[in-house]
Design an enzyme around this catalytic site. Structure first.
Site, PDB file in Angstrom:
ATOM      1  N   GLY A  46      44.889  38.347  46.600  1.00 25.24           N
ATOM      2  CA  GLY A  46      46.056  37.919  45.904  1.00 25.24           C
ATOM      3  C   GLY A  46      46.440  39.030  44.943  1.00 25.24           C
ATOM      4  N   GLN A  51      50.866  42.481  38.027  1.00 25.50           N
ATOM      5  CA  GLN A  51      50.038  43.414  38.361  1.00 25.50           C
ATOM      6  C   GLN A  51      50.668  44.850  38.949  1.00 25.50           C
ATOM      7  OE1 GLN A  51      47.272  40.798  40.523  1.00 25.50           O
ATOM      8  NE2 GLN A  51      45.790  42.175  39.877  1.00 25.50           N
ATOM      9  N   CYS A  90      38.926  42.086  40.916  1.00 28.53           N
ATOM     10  CA  CYS A  90      40.385  41.995  40.609  1.00 28.53           C
ATOM     11  C   CYS A  90      41.170  43.420  40.834  1.00 28.53           C
ATOM     12  CB  CYS A  90      40.896  41.754  39.218  1.00 28.53           C
ATOM     13  SG  CYS A  90      42.596  41.666  38.778  1.00 28.53           S
ATOM     14  N   LEU A  91      42.332  43.397  41.664  1.00 24.86           N
ATOM     15  CA  LEU A  91      42.625  44.919  41.964  1.00 24.86           C
ATOM     16  C   LEU A  91      43.061  45.644  40.699  1.00 24.86           C
ATOM     17  CD1 LEU A  91      45.049  44.055  45.079  1.00 24.86           C
ATOM     18  CD2 LEU A  91      42.583  44.876  45.178  1.00 24.86           C
ATOM     19  N   HIS A 132      43.142  32.262  40.136  1.00 31.20           N
ATOM     20  CA  HIS A 132      42.802  33.802  39.597  1.00 31.20           C
ATOM     21  C   HIS A 132      44.317  34.226  39.230  1.00 31.20           C
ATOM     22  CE1 HIS A 132      40.945  38.109  39.456  1.00 31.20           C
ATOM     23  NE2 HIS A 132      42.294  38.164  39.584  1.00 31.20           N
ATOM     24  N   GLU A 133      45.084  34.224  40.415  1.00 31.53           N
ATOM     25  CA  GLU A 133      46.506  34.682  40.278  1.00 31.53           C
ATOM     26  C   GLU A 133      47.245  33.787  39.405  1.00 31.53           C
ATOM     27  OE1 GLU A 133      46.758  37.417  41.313  1.00 31.53           O
ATOM     28  OE2 GLU A 133      44.989  37.432  42.614  1.00 31.53           O
ATOM     29  N   HIS A 136      46.723  35.191  35.868  1.00 28.36           N
ATOM     30  CA  HIS A 136      47.400  36.582  35.701  1.00 28.36           C
ATOM     31  C   HIS A 136      48.910  36.210  35.064  1.00 28.36           C
ATOM     32  CE1 HIS A 136      45.202  39.970  37.049  1.00 28.36           C
ATOM     33  NE2 HIS A 136      44.939  39.330  37.951  1.00 28.36           N
TER      34      HIS A 136
END
Ligand code: NI
Length: 159
Positions: A46, A51, A90-91, A132-133, A136
């Site tokens: 995701g 991000q 997480c990226l 999670h997204e 963000h």
């Protein structure tokens, strides 16, 4: 399409709240396509627009299971059920991992990239990824939710 630079730990934008998308114009479509390409390049499940430095409520998801690829614009969790304790990364935090508690099942409403209303009933990894997204978009990060003692820093050569 293009790979966008992923904002990483310490970048203040990650703590900001994203704004609703009012119109799905060409710029938004380009952003979505770039986000999908960027997510795939780094093997993410995701990615949120913040991000890549854009404070708009846009999320892309791909669990790499059939039928679990989504573009979510202005997503909202409308129902949440149970809990699951899951390993997460997480990226924006390369090489950091930890266990967090997420809902076991969520129902989400959003718009897709065509502006159509969609509703998703998500479980397991899909529920985890979507939650999670959406965090963000609210400036919330998984590192805030890590269960004490489960935090891990993995060097790239250990992976
Ligand atoms: Ni993330």
């Amino acid at each position: 399409m293009a790979i966008r630079r992923i904002r990483e730990e310490g970048d203040e934008i990650l703590r900001k709240k994203s704004k609703d998308v009012e119109e799905i114009d060409e710029k938004v479509i380009t952003l979505i396509n770039d986000m999908i390409e960027t997510m795939h390049k780094y093997n993410g499940v995701g990615l949120a627009a913040v991000q890549v430095g854009v404070l708009k409520k846009i999320v892309v998801i791909d669990t790499y299971e059939d039928g679990e690829q989504f573009v979510l614009i202005n997503p909202e969790i409308i129902k949440s059920k149970g809990t699951q304790t899951v390993e997460e990364g997480c990226l924006s935090f390369p090489n950091k991992f930890g266990k967090v508690v997420r809902p076991a099942e969520v129902v989400i409403k959003a718009l897709n990239e065509k502006g159509e209303k969609i509703k998703i009933i998500a479980k397991e990894l899909l529920a985890q990824a979507i939650c999670h997204e959406i965090d963000h978009l609210n400036g919330e990060l998984f590192i805030d939710k890590i269960i004490p003692g489960s935090f891990e820093i993995v060097k790239p050569e250990d992976k």
